[in-house]
Design a protein around this motif. Structure first.
Motif, PDB file in Angstrom:
ATOM      1  N   GLY A   1       0.785  -1.223   0.000  1.00 20.76           N
ATOM      2  CA  GLY A   1       0.000   0.000   0.000  1.00 20.76           C
ATOM      3  C   GLY A   1       0.820   1.276   0.000  1.00 20.76           C
ATOM      4  O   GLY A   1       0.269   2.362   0.129  1.00 20.76           O
ATOM      5  N   VAL A   2       2.133   1.165  -0.168  1.00 25.26           N
ATOM      6  CA  VAL A   2       3.002   2.336  -0.075  1.00 25.26           C
ATOM      7  C   VAL A   2       3.587   2.689  -1.427  1.00 25.26           C
ATOM      8  O   VAL A   2       3.951   1.828  -2.212  1.00 25.26           O
TER       9      VAL A   2
ATOM     10  N   PRO B   1      14.156   5.400   4.745  1.00 28.94           N
ATOM     11  CA  PRO B   1      14.204   5.324   6.214  1.00 28.94           C
ATOM     12  C   PRO B   1      12.814   5.449   6.853  1.00 28.94           C
ATOM     13  O   PRO B   1      12.503   4.764   7.832  1.00 28.94           O
ATOM     14  N   ASP B   2      11.969   6.323   6.293  1.00 26.30           N
ATOM     15  CA  ASP B   2      10.593   6.458   6.801  1.00 26.30           C
ATOM     16  C   ASP B   2       9.820   5.168   6.574  1.00 26.30           C
ATOM     17  O   ASP B   2       9.090   4.697   7.450  1.00 26.30           O
TER      18      ASP B   2
ATOM     19  N   GLY C   1      10.983   2.373   8.967  1.00 24.93           N
ATOM     20  CA  GLY C   1      10.479   2.657  10.310  1.00 24.93           C
ATOM     21  C   GLY C   1       8.992   2.388  10.431  1.00 24.93           C
ATOM     22  O   GLY C   1       8.530   1.771  11.403  1.00 24.93           O
ATOM     23  N   ASP C   2       8.221   2.819   9.434  1.00 23.22           N
ATOM     24  CA  ASP C   2       6.778   2.587   9.463  1.00 23.22           C
ATOM     25  C   ASP C   2       6.454   1.098   9.377  1.00 23.22           C
ATOM     26  O   ASP C   2       5.562   0.607  10.069  1.00 23.22           O
ATOM     27  N   MET C   3       7.184   0.375   8.524  1.00 22.41           N
ATOM     28  CA  MET C   3       6.940  -1.066   8.410  1.00 22.41           C
ATOM     29  C   MET C   3       7.270  -1.764   9.730  1.00 22.41           C
ATOM     30  O   MET C   3       6.514  -2.617  10.195  1.00 22.41           O
ATOM     31  N   HIS C   4       8.383  -1.397  10.333  1.00 22.96           N
ATOM     32  CA  HIS C   4       8.774  -1.992  11.608  1.00 22.96           C
ATOM     33  C   HIS C   4       7.684  -1.764  12.663  1.00 22.96           C
ATOM     34  O   HIS C   4       7.295  -2.691  13.374  1.00 22.96           O
ATOM     35  N   ARG C   5       7.181  -0.535  12.733  1.00 23.46           N
ATOM     36  CA  ARG C   5       6.127  -0.232  13.709  1.00 23.46           C
ATOM     37  C   ARG C   5       4.866  -1.044  13.433  1.00 23.46           C
ATOM     38  O   ARG C   5       4.233  -1.550  14.363  1.00 23.46           O
ATOM     39  N   ARG C   6       4.491  -1.215  12.170  1.00 18.49           N
ATOM     40  CA  ARG C   6       3.309  -2.030  11.834  1.00 18.49           C
ATOM     41  C   ARG C   6       3.508  -3.480  12.259  1.00 18.49           C
ATOM     42  O   ARG C   6       2.596  -4.121  12.759  1.00 18.49           O
TER      43      ARG C   6
END
Length: 106
Positions: free
Chosen positions: A57-58, A67-68, A71-76
């Motif tokens: 979806g990105v 890097p964003d 980080g977003d994938m890691h948080r998900r």
């Protein structure tokens, strides 16, 4: 051996969850933190699905960079690991939630 920032962060969180000052047993909390982080090395099926769903979806652009994205994938994936409705799947010895890769379908 130097302690990584993540080990320190997790160690302090464990001490806080234990309602004990970190400084009373810093090495014990660091050992516990390393064990907790190691246990997360292999993603669960839910974590893998969350990562794939996010990746599909990105769209990377000039403002949204790698890097964003990482980080977003890691948080998900961590959110998926912490979701209360995700039952653990036993591994081959009946402990933990590591699924056999051949069994996973995404």
């Amino acid at each position: 051996m130097s302690t990584s920032e993540m080990v320190e962060r997790v160690a302090e969180a464990i001490a806080q969850a234990n309602r004990e000052p970190f400084y009373l047993s810093p090495e014990l909390y660091r050992q516990m933190a390393r064990a907790a982080i190691e246990a997360m090395r292999e993603p669960t099926e839910a974590m893998t699905r969350a990562g794939v769903d996010f990746a599909l979806g990105v769209s990377l652009s000039g403002e949204y960079r790698w890097p964003d994205y990482i980080g977003d994938m890691h948080r998900r994936q961590i959110d998926a690991a912490l979701a209360p409705d995700t039952p653990p799947r036993p591994n081959s010895d009946g402990v933990g939630d590591t699924a056999n890769r051949e069994e996973q379908s995404i």
